[in-house]
Design a protein around this motif. Structure first.
Motif, PDB file in Angstrom:
ATOM      1  N   ASP A  20      -0.792 -14.785  -6.872  1.00  0.00           N
ATOM      2  CA  ASP A  20      -0.960 -15.297  -5.544  1.00  0.00           C
ATOM      3  C   ASP A  20      -1.535 -15.303  -4.990  1.00  0.00           C
ATOM      4  OD1 ASP A  20       2.398 -13.488  -5.468  1.00  0.00           O
ATOM      5  OD2 ASP A  20       1.270 -12.249  -3.891  1.00  0.00           O
ATOM      6  N   SER A  42       9.239 -11.626   0.784  1.00  0.00           N
ATOM      7  CA  SER A  42       8.083 -12.058  -0.431  1.00  0.00           C
ATOM      8  C   SER A  42       9.057 -12.988  -1.561  1.00  0.00           C
ATOM      9  CB  SER A  42       7.788 -10.815  -1.150  1.00  0.00           C
ATOM     10  OG  SER A  42       6.988 -10.570  -2.101  1.00  0.00           O
ATOM     11  N   GLY A  75       1.668 -12.257   0.536  1.00  0.00           N
ATOM     12  CA  GLY A  75       0.780 -11.548   0.173  1.00  0.00           C
ATOM     13  C   GLY A  75       0.217 -10.700   1.685  1.00  0.00           C
ATOM     14  N   SER A 114       7.154 -12.890  -4.680  1.00  0.00           N
ATOM     15  CA  SER A 114       6.645 -12.291  -5.723  1.00  0.00           C
ATOM     16  C   SER A 114       7.011 -11.159  -5.234  1.00  0.00           C
ATOM     17  CB  SER A 114       4.576 -13.126  -5.474  1.00  0.00           C
ATOM     18  OG  SER A 114       5.066 -12.204  -4.718  1.00  0.00           O
ATOM     19  N   GLY A 138       3.681 -16.394  -2.307  1.00  0.00           N
ATOM     20  CA  GLY A 138       4.803 -16.123  -3.672  1.00  0.00           C
ATOM     21  C   GLY A 138       5.286 -17.582  -4.068  1.00  0.00           C
ATOM     22  N   ASN A 145       2.774 -18.203  -6.467  1.00  0.00           N
ATOM     23  CA  ASN A 145       3.520 -17.020  -7.920  1.00  0.00           C
ATOM     24  C   ASN A 145       3.799 -17.655  -8.426  1.00  0.00           C
ATOM     25  OD1 ASN A 145       4.344 -14.932  -9.371  1.00  0.00           O
ATOM     26  ND2 ASN A 145       2.877 -13.469  -8.263  1.00  0.00           N
TER      27      ASN A 145
END
Length: 357
Positions: free
Chosen positions: A207, A100, A84, A102, A184, A187
């Motif tokens: 997230d 990341s 995030g 996600s 992530g 997520n």
């Protein structure tokens, strides 16, 4: 973890010596670990700043160390802030690239069309636990969902017992550990529960999610691992590399084919085989079909800009990410990550041609 990294360093040193002793007729094929790698990157110089996912941090640190051998004038700093924060800092122009696990959302502040996904490796998200006297555990997705949303509160609950015939389960309170930061890993874990335990899982995916107040939050994968390590009755989700480093015990998870599969790189590879790759190179290996597939398999990406204001910076990013996708893939298994299938790796390399500077 330390022993694997030491072994990786020994292997790299051996490869470097082999390259130094090569004849002029040696192949210049990228990714072989030979002298061509050194000549290709040796002219690069400068600094790269990056932040993001803690899930692949062990792998990226290995690659950064190895890259220094072939590009001694380049400094790469990767700060494992969580996906995030990494996405937000990337959108604000504070870093040159971001890690990341996600996908980018509007709320991340990254302009559409300004970035590319570059997949790098994949790895299992373990369901790690600390339960005195129980060293083997099986969990179906429905039971897992009920545990993490605290519908199930003790380890001898009938639903857990049904997943574990013949196992004596204690009347110990369950302590649920989760990420406190935008992640992530969260997520992918919640996305898995949303798909595999549809109708049972009620917290959605993202997230961050609205965890019950009785649960405990830890920062980064390492923070969750420490909560589990220190609390009898605890359970949480942690990447395989950090789970092994913390010497955690992890459960086998029931996959789509009805098989209980423990987290492993072989299970990840089996899950990747059935993953659908989208045009932007995002893909979803979660809850994949296949008897050998580990169902909580997570992808991870590097976010790069489509255009850098400084051409030198663009070349640095392209050079480092190319190294990740070639020579760097050979380091993945040493720190419990699965390299990309060749077809996906080739598509990821082609993404680099789209970077302008």
């Amino acid at each position: 973890m330390l022993s694997r990294r030491v072994l990786a360093g020994v292997a790299l040193a051996a490869l470097a010596l082999t390259g130094c002793g090569s004849s002029d007729n040696d192949s210049d094929t990228p990714g072989t670990g030979g002298s061509s790698a050194g000549s290709e990157y040796a002219s690069l110089s400068g600094e790269l700043k990056a932040s993001g996912a803690s899930f692949p941090d062990a792998y990226y640190q290995e690659v950064i160390t190895s890259f220094k051998d072939v590009a001694p004038d380049v400094t790469v700093n990767y700060n494992a802030t969580g996906s995030g924060t990494g996405k937000k800092q990337f959108g604000q122009g504070l870093v040159d690239f971001a890690g990341s696990d996600s996908l980018v959302k509007d709320s991340d502040g990254v302009a559409a069309g300004s970035f590319l996904y570059v997949p790098t490796v994949a790895a299992p998200i373990t369901v790690s636990y600390n339960l005195q006297g129980v060293d083997k555990l099986q969990l179906s997705p429905e039971t897992l969902a009920k545990i993490f949303q605290t519908d199930i509160k003790t380890w001898n609950d009938p639903a857990i017992a049904a997943d574990n015939p013949g196992v004596t389960l204690p009347n110990t309170a369950i302590v649920v550990a989760h990420r406190s930061d935008g992640s992530g890993t969260t997520n992918n874990f919640t996305k898995y529960l949303d798909a595999a335990a549809k109708g049972t899982w009620k917290l959605g995916s993202g997230d961050t999610v609205n965890w019950p107040s009785s649960t405990q939050g830890g920062e980064k994968n390492t923070g969750v691992a420490q909560i589990i390590k220190q609390s009898n009755g605890a359970i949480g989700y942690v990447d395989l590399s950090d789970a092994k480093a913390t010497q955690l015990t992890f459960a086998a998870i029931k996959n789509k084919d009805g098989q209980f599969v423990a987290p492993s790189l072989e299970g990840v590879t089996a899950g990747l085989e059935g993953a659908e790759i989208k045009e932007d190179l995002s893909y979803n290996p979660l809850d994949a079909a296949g008897a050998a597939a580990y169902p909580i398999t997570a992808p991870t990406y590097i976010l790069v800009k489509t255009k850098y204001d400084d051409p030198k910076k663009a070349e640095l990013v392209k050079g480092f990410v190319k190294y990740i996708l070639t020579d760097g893939q050979e380091l993945a298994k040493d720190v419990d990550f699965a390299p990309l299938p060749t077809s996906l790796k080739d598509k990821a390399l082609a993404q680099l041609d789209k970077i302008q500077g």
